[in-house]
Design an enzyme around this catalytic site. Structure first.
Site, short mmCIF file in Angstrom:
data_model
loop_
_atom_site.label_atom_id
_atom_site.label_comp_id
_atom_site.label_asym_id
_atom_site.label_seq_id
_atom_site.Cartn_x
_atom_site.Cartn_y
_atom_site.Cartn_z
N LEU A 58 -18.07 -42.82 -37.58
CA LEU A 58 -18.32 -42.29 -35.73
C LEU A 58 -17.80 -43.90 -35.33
CD1 LEU A 58 -22.07 -42.06 -35.68
CD2 LEU A 58 -20.32 -40.58 -35.62
N GLU B 192 -10.20 -34.39 -26.78
CA GLU B 192 -9.23 -35.26 -26.19
C GLU B 192 -8.41 -34.62 -27.02
OE1 GLU B 192 -8.29 -37.99 -23.98
OE2 GLU B 192 -9.75 -37.95 -22.76
N ILE C 278 -22.14 -47.67 -36.31
CA ILE C 278 -23.69 -47.81 -35.98
C ILE C 278 -23.98 -48.72 -35.06
CG2 ILE C 278 -24.35 -49.36 -37.85
CD1 ILE C 278 -26.57 -47.37 -38.37
N ASP D 178 -15.00 -52.79 -41.83
CA ASP D 178 -14.12 -52.95 -40.87
C ASP D 178 -13.62 -52.02 -41.48
OD1 ASP D 178 -12.73 -54.45 -38.14
OD2 ASP D 178 -11.78 -52.71 -38.44
N ARG E 218 -24.63 -45.26 -23.16
CA ARG E 218 -23.12 -45.77 -23.24
C ARG E 218 -22.76 -46.75 -22.50
NH1 ARG E 218 -18.50 -42.83 -24.65
NH2 ARG E 218 -18.05 -41.05 -22.95
N LYS F 286 -6.76 -39.44 -33.73
CA LYS F 286 -8.00 -38.39 -34.25
C LYS F 286 -7.56 -37.35 -33.80
CE LYS F 286 -11.89 -40.67 -33.05
NZ LYS F 286 -13.19 -40.86 -33.47
N TYR G 238 -4.92 -42.41 -28.58
CA TYR G 238 -6.17 -42.43 -29.41
C TYR G 238 -6.46 -40.75 -29.70
CZ TYR G 238 -11.22 -40.69 -28.80
OH TYR G 238 -12.59 -40.36 -29.06
N THR H 143 -12.80 -35.46 -31.37
CA THR H 143 -12.78 -35.44 -29.99
C THR H 143 -12.58 -34.10 -29.19
OG1 THR H 143 -12.90 -35.94 -27.89
CG2 THR H 143 -11.40 -37.13 -30.14
N GLY I 251 -22.29 -48.25 -32.29
CA GLY I 251 -22.13 -47.37 -31.10
C GLY I 251 -23.30 -46.87 -30.69
P1 NAP Z 1 -18.51 -45.92 -28.91
O1 NAP Z 1 -20.07 -46.55 -28.49
O2 NAP Z 1 -17.37 -46.89 -28.52
O3 NAP Z 1 -18.76 -46.57 -30.76
C1 NAP Z 1 -17.80 -46.96 -31.50
C2 NAP Z 1 -18.24 -48.16 -32.93
O4 NAP Z 1 -17.33 -47.71 -33.73
C3 NAP Z 1 -19.05 -49.01 -32.61
O5 NAP Z 1 -19.96 -48.96 -33.13
C4 NAP Z 1 -17.75 -50.10 -32.41
O6 NAP Z 1 -18.05 -51.20 -33.26
C5 NAP Z 1 -17.38 -49.18 -33.94
N1 NAP Z 1 -15.97 -49.89 -34.45
C6 NAP Z 1 -14.93 -49.67 -33.27
N2 NAP Z 1 -14.15 -49.47 -34.30
C7 NAP Z 1 -14.20 -50.60 -35.42
C8 NAP Z 1 -13.37 -50.56 -36.35
N3 NAP Z 1 -12.29 -51.17 -36.62
N4 NAP Z 1 -14.14 -51.27 -37.93
C9 NAP Z 1 -15.25 -50.77 -38.17
N5 NAP Z 1 -16.46 -50.28 -36.74
C10 NAP Z 1 -15.39 -50.55 -35.54
O7 NAP Z 1 -18.52 -44.45 -29.16
P2 NAP Z 1 -19.46 -43.50 -29.37
O8 NAP Z 1 -19.28 -42.76 -27.74
O9 NAP Z 1 -21.09 -43.46 -29.61
O10 NAP Z 1 -19.42 -42.66 -30.36
C11 NAP Z 1 -19.30 -42.62 -31.34
C12 NAP Z 1 -17.81 -41.49 -32.02
O11 NAP Z 1 -17.66 -40.77 -31.79
C13 NAP Z 1 -16.17 -42.45 -31.54
O12 NAP Z 1 -15.63 -42.07 -33.01
C14 NAP Z 1 -15.74 -41.75 -30.48
O13 NAP Z 1 -14.35 -41.71 -30.87
C15 NAP Z 1 -15.65 -39.86 -30.87
N6 NAP Z 1 -16.10 -39.46 -29.68
C16 NAP Z 1 -17.09 -39.88 -28.96
C17 NAP Z 1 -17.24 -38.98 -27.63
C18 NAP Z 1 -18.52 -39.16 -26.52
O14 NAP Z 1 -18.04 -39.19 -25.27
N7 NAP Z 1 -19.01 -40.09 -26.77
C19 NAP Z 1 -16.64 -37.64 -27.65
C20 NAP Z 1 -15.78 -36.89 -28.96
C21 NAP Z 1 -16.02 -37.85 -29.09
P3 NAP Z 1 -18.99 -52.63 -32.02
O15 NAP Z 1 -20.24 -52.28 -31.60
O16 NAP Z 1 -18.96 -53.81 -33.01
O17 NAP Z 1 -17.49 -52.54 -30.91
O1 G4F Z 2 -15.29 -41.72 -19.32
P1 G4F Z 2 -14.11 -41.91 -19.31
O2 G4F Z 2 -13.27 -42.61 -19.45
O3 G4F Z 2 -14.15 -40.94 -20.47
P2 G4F Z 2 -13.05 -40.07 -21.83
O4 G4F Z 2 -11.34 -40.60 -21.47
O5 G4F Z 2 -12.59 -39.04 -21.12
O6 G4F Z 2 -13.07 -39.86 -22.93
C1 G4F Z 2 -14.53 -39.86 -24.13
O7 G4F Z 2 -14.19 -38.76 -24.04
C2 G4F Z 2 -13.49 -38.57 -25.06
C3 G4F Z 2 -14.18 -37.08 -25.57
O8 G4F Z 2 -13.72 -35.82 -24.59
C4 G4F Z 2 -13.70 -39.35 -26.46
F1 G4F Z 2 -13.25 -38.75 -27.63
C5 G4F Z 2 -13.69 -40.57 -25.59
O9 G4F Z 2 -14.07 -41.37 -27.20
C6 G4F Z 2 -14.05 -41.36 -24.92
O10 G4F Z 2 -15.56 -40.72 -25.46
O11 G4F Z 2 -13.20 -40.95 -18.00
C7 G4F Z 2 -13.75 -39.70 -18.15
C8 G4F Z 2 -12.55 -39.27 -16.61
C9 G4F Z 2 -10.99 -39.01 -17.05
O12 G4F Z 2 -10.35 -38.39 -16.55
C10 G4F Z 2 -10.44 -41.23 -16.29
O13 G4F Z 2 -9.37 -40.69 -15.60
O14 G4F Z 2 -12.90 -40.30 -15.70
C11 G4F Z 2 -11.77 -40.27 -14.93
N1 G4F Z 2 -12.08 -41.82 -14.66
C12 G4F Z 2 -11.49 -42.00 -13.05
N2 G4F Z 2 -12.09 -43.63 -12.54
C13 G4F Z 2 -12.45 -43.22 -15.16
C14 G4F Z 2 -12.63 -44.08 -13.41
N3 G4F Z 2 -12.68 -43.59 -16.59
C15 G4F Z 2 -13.30 -44.45 -16.90
N4 G4F Z 2 -13.49 -45.29 -17.79
N5 G4F Z 2 -13.18 -45.72 -15.75
C16 G4F Z 2 -12.86 -45.19 -14.18
O15 G4F Z 2 -12.57 -46.20 -13.79
#
Ligand code: NAP
Ligand code: G4F
Length: 338
Positions: A81, A130, A10, A59, A187, A156, A152, A128, A12
């Site tokens: 989430l 991914e 929650i 956790d 973000r 997943k 990761y 995801t 996140g």
């Molecule tokens: P986020 O901002 O990184 O939030 C992750 C959340 O998980 C935070 O509340 C974090 O708590 C909590 N958490 C981490 N480790 C935990 C643990 N061991 N036990 C309980 N809680 C834990 O991620 P988000 O972008 O909101 O994404 C939400 C979900 O969607 C994630 O599962 C992510 O993998 C998935 N997802 C995200 C994207 C994207 O593009 N955003 C795309 C596809 C899937 P803290 O605040 O304490 O760190």
């Molecule tokens: O923003 P990113 O770190 O996101 P990534 O790896 O795509 O993962 C995110 O999206 C996933 C869904 O497809 C989620 F499941 C996952 O939890 C997360 O939210 O990187 C995006 C791209 C990558 O290809 C990375 O190599 O950006 C490239 N990149 C280039 N420079 C970088 C950087 N990424 C990060 N984080 N930092 C850099 O400096």
């Protein structure tokens, strides 16, 4: 009757938006939060005193805290989430990532099953794009085979199949949202969109000289988190559990993202050198404002992710409201004024 939901993660990005959405709809919302030494997350600070919100310490790596929660409360809906959600970090912490992002899903589903709640509790899993990793077809849909490229993605994948298995074995209303990248002003600053947005704003304000990035030529299908939590909610309200892609169907590179952000603050960026570690980005005065740092490269990269959200559109009536441009504009505006 008031519905009760549990949101893990929650604090996140998505957790904050989903909590807002469910509270607006009159839900009683329970949130699982980790005990941290700093202040609770800024993303739900405005909701902390809401009468329908209750936070619990726990956790996903701690089965006892989860069991206790499910024992004390009857949840109509569980949105999982919580995750170690950073792909690059998962290479540094593969075992922890597997425990939380993979086994954690199983723990929650076992709580529902062993406490006899399979007919009463609906489950959403944050799967995801991914999972597609080294993609075998483009665009990717629900029928595209998986090829994860990181600890990761592998963790997943375990979660994805566990959800499907519990749905087929025990009849749980459980859904996987295969979500492509989604961003927002909330973000985390270590993801590439927010890192670029915040870096560009600091450069424009004269507070930072340059940003350091990894692979500029990675391409993603970037949407807005607000649209995607609406999709999660719709999956859970549907007559039966299923798996859905949520994506925009639009592809952009990291390079384009950098250019769009500098453009938004009227800095003219020019690239110099061959694509790779020696390439730089310079402004009109010849100052280097973008450098490549190979530390941000990944041991195995996901070059391209592009989703086909047709099923979610047809079955759930889901359609994203934001475009790539309006999403970036909102993030830039927020960074400039906060
Ligand atoms: P986020 O901002 O990184 O939030 C992750 C959340 O998980 C935070 O509340 C974090 O708590 C909590 N958490 C981490 N480790 C935990 C643990 N061991 N036990 C309980 N809680 C834990 O991620 P988000 O972008 O909101 O994404 C939400 C979900 O969607 C994630 O599962 C992510 O993998 C998935 N997802 C995200 C994207 C994207 O593009 N955003 C795309 C596809 C899937 P803290 O605040 O304490 O760190
Ligand atoms: O923003 P990113 O770190 O996101 P990534 O790896 O795509 O993962 C995110 O999206 C996933 C869904 O497809 C989620 F499941 C996952 O939890 C997360 O939210 O990187 C995006 C791209 C990558 O290809 C990375 O190599 O950006 C490239 N990149 C280039 N420079 C970088 C950087 N990424 C990060 N984080 N930092 C850099 O400096």
């Amino acid at each position: 009757m008031t519905k009760t939901a549990l949101i893990t993660g929650i604090t996140g990005q998505d957790g904050g938006y989903l909590a807002e959405l469910l509270l607006d709809k009159g839900y009683m919302v329970h949130g699982l939060q980790r005990r941290v030494s700093s202040e609770p997350s800024r993303r739900i600070a405005h909701l902390i005193n809401h009468p329908n919100l209750k936070l619990h310490y726990g956790d996903l790596s701690d089965t006892g805290s989860l069991m206790k929660l499910f024992d004390l409360h009857l949840f109509n809906e569980v949105y999982n989430l919580a995750a170690q959600s950073h792909v690059r970090v998962s290479f540094d912490m593969p075992e922890y990532t597997a425990e939380v992002d993979g086994i954690g899903v199983l723990k929650l589903l076992e709580c529902i099953r062993t406490l006899g709640m399979t007919e009463h509790t609906r489950f959403y899993q944050a799967s995801t794009s991914e999972l597609y990793g080294k993609v075998v077809e483009t665009p990717q849909s629900e029928t595209t085979p998986f090829y994860p490229r990181s600890p990761y993605g592998v963790a997943k994948q375990f979660g994805f199949w566990t959800v499907k298995n519990y749905r087929e074995s025990y009849g749980i209303h459980a859904s996987n949202g295969i979500l492509f990248n989604h961003e927002s002003p909330w973000r985390g600053s270590e993801f590439v969109t927010q890192k670029i947005v915040q870096g560009v704003v600091k450069i424009a304000k004269g507070e930072q000289s340059h940003i350091e990035l990894g692979n500029l030529d990675a391409e993603r299908d970037w949407g807005h988190a607000k649209d995607y939590v609406e999709g999660m909610y719709r999956m859970v309200q549907h007559d039966y559990g299923d798996d859905y892609v949520l994506a925009t169907g639009e592809l952009h590179s990291v390079r384009e993202l950098v250019e769009a952000c500098f453009d938004a603050v009227d800095i003219r960026l020019r690239w110099e050198g061959k694509p790779g570690p020696d390439e730089i980005g310079v402004d009109e005065n010849g100052n280097t404002i973008v450098k490549i740092n190979p530390d941000f490269y990944r041991p195995a990269e996901v070059d391209l992710l592009l989703g086909n959200p047709t099923k979610a559109k047809e079955v759930l009536g889901w359609k994203p409201q934001y475009t790539f441009v309006s999403m970036i504009e909102e993030m830039m505006q927020f960074a400039l004024t906060n």
